[in-house]
Structure formats: structure tokens, C-alpha cells
Write an enzyme that holds these catalytic residues in place. Structure first.
Site: not given
Ligand code: NOJ
Length: 548
Positions: A96, A197, A252, A326-327
């Protein structure tokens, strides 16, 4: 990486995956100890959330040094051991990478705020005050203004996230070159790719006009999402790094429309491999507002998913497929039933995801039907986004109880509870005190799933294997049927006259559903399928995959 279209990606949230040294925080040695489990599941690619040196204000999305591993997670030697461990098992790692912003503890930022003449000043986005105020009214995605005042310099710096996450200035060629060099360094180390990201936000316009603030979407994002030079920058990354190393790159891309996502991922343009977008998980954001209690309509969910399936296929782009990460809160709690029909719900979501076109992602714990945390007090939260949202809700008049109920439904902390491995203390995650504590006892663990012959875990395992070898699922066209049905998601994939059909009952009702001959049942989340005279008798949350 070849064959990424057939692969399944497993997302590891390192803090919460497996602790090896009893400090309550998951670490790299912990991941290494679970590689056989991941291999057995069929995961070919592992996506690690950030493991770089970081003060951890945003759990690693605030990088203080791109070249160092966060000591909480281990050392570079540990990381290399992990790389070897995956390589030996025929698996890959994608890192990431956050290049929209750094931590305010990064050396670049420290020098940047040292003086206006420092060569690093321009590595970040600084503006003079306008009439003694912030340069514009853009909002941080974590609440409040997107600008932080620095007294020493009498300037504001931009932070689209927490104020400790200053945005990098991609117009600065030296900054850009430093990032490219760092990406090459990781590529040379042998990682297979990056999950990039908020990559669609890196190019800010020179003019930074006020937004209307009419809805929560009018917070400035229309000016910087897919900004003026973003494709140019990403193409440069491709030319310098991604292409040379045949990397798998996942962008993302929140708030990005289909035509832009096609630009990012159509291979002819040499940018990214696939688009990780969020439109389908915003179906429970009325008018774009996240922090409200709200249900969703299946018809809306089907429309978003179908538009993306068809749009990306027509435009030659490629989707990442996911329900949770995770969000996001846990998908079974959000979309279906995490109580009475917990197992059926988990399998239904898996079946729909794997039936669609794109590369499927399994977020840790999904394969054992983990559910929301249901925290009852704000002190149980650690995530700055959730904590800020709670305070804003209470300030604006919500009762504490209402605010907590909203967080129970919407907070991303729900999916950050440590992985439930077995029935030992702390579910075998740590021998110490976990950084985030579960408050409810749960019987759902990897151990309990392994003991079941037809559990959620083995369902995922079979699906991963089936999909890898099934061209209809990789390349087949997508068609939505019965689009206005409020309870049933029915879609077909077709390749060279062969079909796979998925029918899923998203409701808790028994439904008799008329179908044509769709071939044989390959997967179902109930033991037997009741099909008589063209009538499929669907029970609550029943899902079936047919093949002809
Ligand atoms: C998206 C990440 O997934 C999220 O966890 C993080 O807080 C923001 N980007 C900021 O980096």
C-alpha cells in the site's frame, strides 16, 4: 505479474492480523506464521496495508519514512523474509503506497515548514492566508477545514485528510522524482505491485476555488478528484516503474466516474491495472452523507454494480471487486444479516462478488464471516475519522446514544477488530492486550470454520479455485435480469454461448422465483436447491450459481 485477472487478492490489515511478540499489535512475523493458511485459502496476491515507519495517526497512512518498516511491525529483514515466504509459495505481495500525502513527521515536511526558502518548502502545498483566513473553504475528509495554519511561516498547508497528513505538491519536479525513485526501490526489492492510496487526488488545480458546501459532496472534491494532470503523472509512473517491472497496480479511486476509471485502467493507456471504486458501497449514504443511520435499496445497489460491470467492460477497463475493506464496516452487518443468517449472508456476498467481472478481494475475516464491532462507547474507538465524526454529530445536536448507533453502523473501525483465529484468549491474535478490543464474545473463528465441512471458509476456498479456472467468470459478458426486483439480484455471464447465472435473495423472505433452465447448480449457500417445474424456492438470503 501475469494472470492477475484470474487471481484473488487477500487484504491484510497488519495491525489486526496476527501478533507474534505479545505487544498487542499485529506484525510481519505474525503474517509469516499464517502464510500456509493464506496459501491454502487460494490467495495469490496479498495486499498489505501500510507497514512503513509512521507515527500512526492514521494507522500507517501517515508515512514518516518510505524506506523503513514501522518497528511495531518488525524490520526490513522481517519484510524480506515475508517476501521469500510468499515467493516460495507462489504468492505475491502488493504494498500500500501513499503518495498523496506524508506524515507531518516526514523529514521532507519538517524541512518544508522550516522556512519558505527551504528547497523542500515546495514539496507540499502552502498558501498565504486570504483576508486572514484559510485560502478556501475545502473540507478535510476527516472533518473540519482542509487547511492548517502554521504560525512561523504565516501560511496554511493543505491536508485533505488529518492535519498530520500534509498533501504533497506533485507540481514540484524534485518531489515527483523522489517518489519515482522510491517506487523503483520497492520494485527492485521484488514486490509485485502497489495499491495506490487516494491516487486520483494527487493533482490539484492551480486555482483552488471555494466549493458550495451544499451537500457533503460539495467539499472541494470536484476540483481535485481526477485533477488536471493526474493521468499524466500516473503514465509517468508506468513508464518509469510499473511497466518495466510488470507490476500489478490498484488505484484507489473514490468518487471517480466510469469514464475516468476506464482512462486509468485501459491497458492501452499504460496507467494502472485496476480500479478500486466505492460507488456501490455508498448506497447507504443518503445524498452522499455518510454519518447517518440508513438502509439501502437493492435496486440501487444492482444499478451501480451493473453500470460499472457494463461500462468497464465496454471501455476495456478492469474492476477490483470487493464488499469490505479496512475503511468500510463489515459487509454482512451492512447489507444482510449478521445474526440468524450470518453464514448464509457471508456466502451470498461471496457468490455475488465472485460471479462478477473483475479481480476479487477478500478482506481479512470476511472468509470467516466476521461482523461489526458494535462498540458502545466512544472510548473504545481509536480511528480519528470515527472520533471526529462522533464529536461533530454530538456538537450538531445528536444524542450520545444516536451518535454511537451511527458509528456502530458506519465506522470503519468495525472492520479493524483483530482477526479471530481460535478459541484461545483474544482469539489467538495476541498473548498480550490487543490494540483494539472486541467487546462481544464470538464463536466464529478460523478454527471453528476449519472444523466445518461446509463453512464459509471452505465456500471461499472452492469459489477462488472455481473462478481461477472458469473463463466465463474471467471474460464473460455481464447482463442484469429483473432489474426492478427489490429483493433478488439476478445476473448472467456469457462466453461463447455458455452461461453462468447467479440468483441471490437479499431478503429474509421465502420467495418463489420462476426461471428458465439455467443448467446445473455449481454453488449454493443452502445444502439443497429446491427447484421444481421451473420454480426456484428461495429461502432467506439464499444464493445459487448455475452453469450451462
Ligand atoms: C484511504 C485509506 O484507505 C484510508 O484508510 C486512509 O485513512 C486514507 N486513504 C488517507 O490516506
Amino acid at each position: 505479474m501475469k494472470d492477475w485477472k484470474k487471481a484473488t487478492v487477500y487484504q491484510i490489515y497488519p495491525r489486526s492480523f496476527q501478533d507474534s511478540n505479545g505487544d498487542g499489535v499485529g506484525d510481519i512475523q505474525g503474517i509469516i506464521s499464517r502464510l500456509d493458511y493464506l496459501k491454502d485459502l487460494g490467495a495469490e496476491v496479498l495486499w498489505l496495508n501500510p507497514v512503513y515507519k509512521s507515527p500512526g495517526r492514521d494507522n500507517g497512512y501517515d508515512i514518516a519514512d518510505y524506506y523503513e518498516i514501522n518497528p511495531e511491525f518488525g524490520t526490513m529483514d522481517d519484510f524480506e523474509q515475508l517476501l521469500d515466504g510468499t515467493r516460495n509459495r507462489g504468492m505475491k505481495i502488493i504494498m500500500d503506497l501513499v503518495v498523496n500525502h506524508t506524515s507531518d513527521q516526514h523529514e521532507w515536511f519538517k524541512m518544508s515548514r522550516d522556512s519558505k526558502d527551504n528547497p523542500y518548502h515546495d514539496y507540499y502545498i502552502w498558501k498565504d492566508p486570504v483576508d486572514g483566513h484559510e485560502p478556501n473553504n475545502w473540507k478535510s475528509k476527516f472533518g473540519g477545514s482542509a487547511w492548517e495554519y502554521d504560525e512561523k511561516l504565516n501560511q496554511y498547508y493543505l491536508h485533505l485528510y488529518d492535519r498530520t497528513q500534509p498533501d504533497l505538491n506533485w507540481r514540484n519536479p524534485k518531489m515527483k522524482a523522489s517518489i519515482m525513485e522510491m517506487m523503483k526501490w520497492w520494485a527492485d526489492k521484488g514486490i509485485a505491485g502497489f495499491r495506490l492510496d487516494v491516487i486520483n487526488n494527487i493533482s490539484k488545480p492551480l486555482e483552488m476555488p471555494d466549493d458550495t458546501l451544499e451537500t457533503s459532496m460539495d467539499d472541494g472534491r470536484k476540483f481535485y478528484t481526477n485533477g488536471p494532470h493526474v493521468h499524466e503523472y500516473i503514465h509517468e509512473m508506468y513508464e518509469e516503474v510499473f511497466g518495466k517491472h510488470s507490476m500489478l497496480t490498484v488505484g484507489e479511486l473514490s468518487s471517480t466516474p466510469i469514464d475516468e476509471a476506464i482512462k486509468f485502467t485501459n491497458p492501452d493507456r499504460e496507467e494502472l491495472t485496476m480500479a478500486f471504486t466505492f460507488h456501490h458501497v455508498k448506497v447507504d449514504y443518503p445524498n452522499g452523507a455518510k454519518w447517518v443511520k440508513s438502509g439501502y435499496k437493492l435496486v440501487d445497489l444492482k444499478k451501480v454494480i451493473s453500470d460499472w460491470q457494463i461500462g468497464m467492460q465496454n471501455g476495456g477497463g478492469w474492476n477490483a471487486l470487493f464488499w469490505g475493506n479496512h475503511d468500510q464496516p463489515r459487509a454482512i452487518s451492512r447489507f444482510l444479516d449478521d445474526n440468524k443468517y450470518r453464514e448464509e449472508s457471508a456466502k451470498l456476498l461471496a457468490l455475488v462478488e465472485f460471479g462478477l467481472q473483475g479481480t476479487p478481494y477478500v478482506y481479512q475475516g470476511e472468509e470467516i464471516a466476521m461482523k461489526n464491532a458494535y462498540f458502545t462507547d466512544i472510548s473504545q474507538y481509536n480511528d480519528p475519522e470515527s472520533i471526529n465524526a462522533y464529536h461533530e454529530l454530538v456538537e450538531k445536536g445528536s444524542s450520545v446514544q444516536e451518535a454511537i448507533e451511527i458509528l456502530q453502523q458506519k465506522s470503519r473501525e468495525n472492520s479493524r477488530l483483530p482477526m479471530q483465529w481460535d478459541s484461545q484468549k483474544n482469539y489467538g491474535f495476541t498473548t498480550g492486550s490487543p490494540w483494539l478490543k472486541a467487546i462481544n464474545k464470538d464463536t466464529q473463528t478460523v478454527e471453528s470454520e476449519i472444523a466445518k465441512k461446509d463453512g464459509v471458509l471452505s465456500f471461499y476456498k472452492k469459489l477462488i479455485e472455481f473462478r481461477r479456472n472458469e473463463p466465463i467468470l474471467i471474460d464473460g459478458n455481464y447482463q442484469l435480469l429483473d432489474e426492478n426486483n427489490p429483493d433478488i439480484f439476478y445476473f448472467k455471464r456469457e462466453l461463447n454461448g455458455h452461461h453462468i447465472s447467479v440468483i441471490a435473495n437479499f431478503s429474509d423472505k421465502d420467495i418463489v422465483y420462476k426461471i428458465d433452465d439455467l443448467g446445473t447448480v455449481k454453488f449454493s449457500n443452502y445444502k439443497e436447491t429446491i427447484l421444481e417445474n421451473g420454480e426456484l424456492k428461495l429461502r432467506p438470503y439464499e444464493a445459487v450459481l448455475f452453469q450451462d
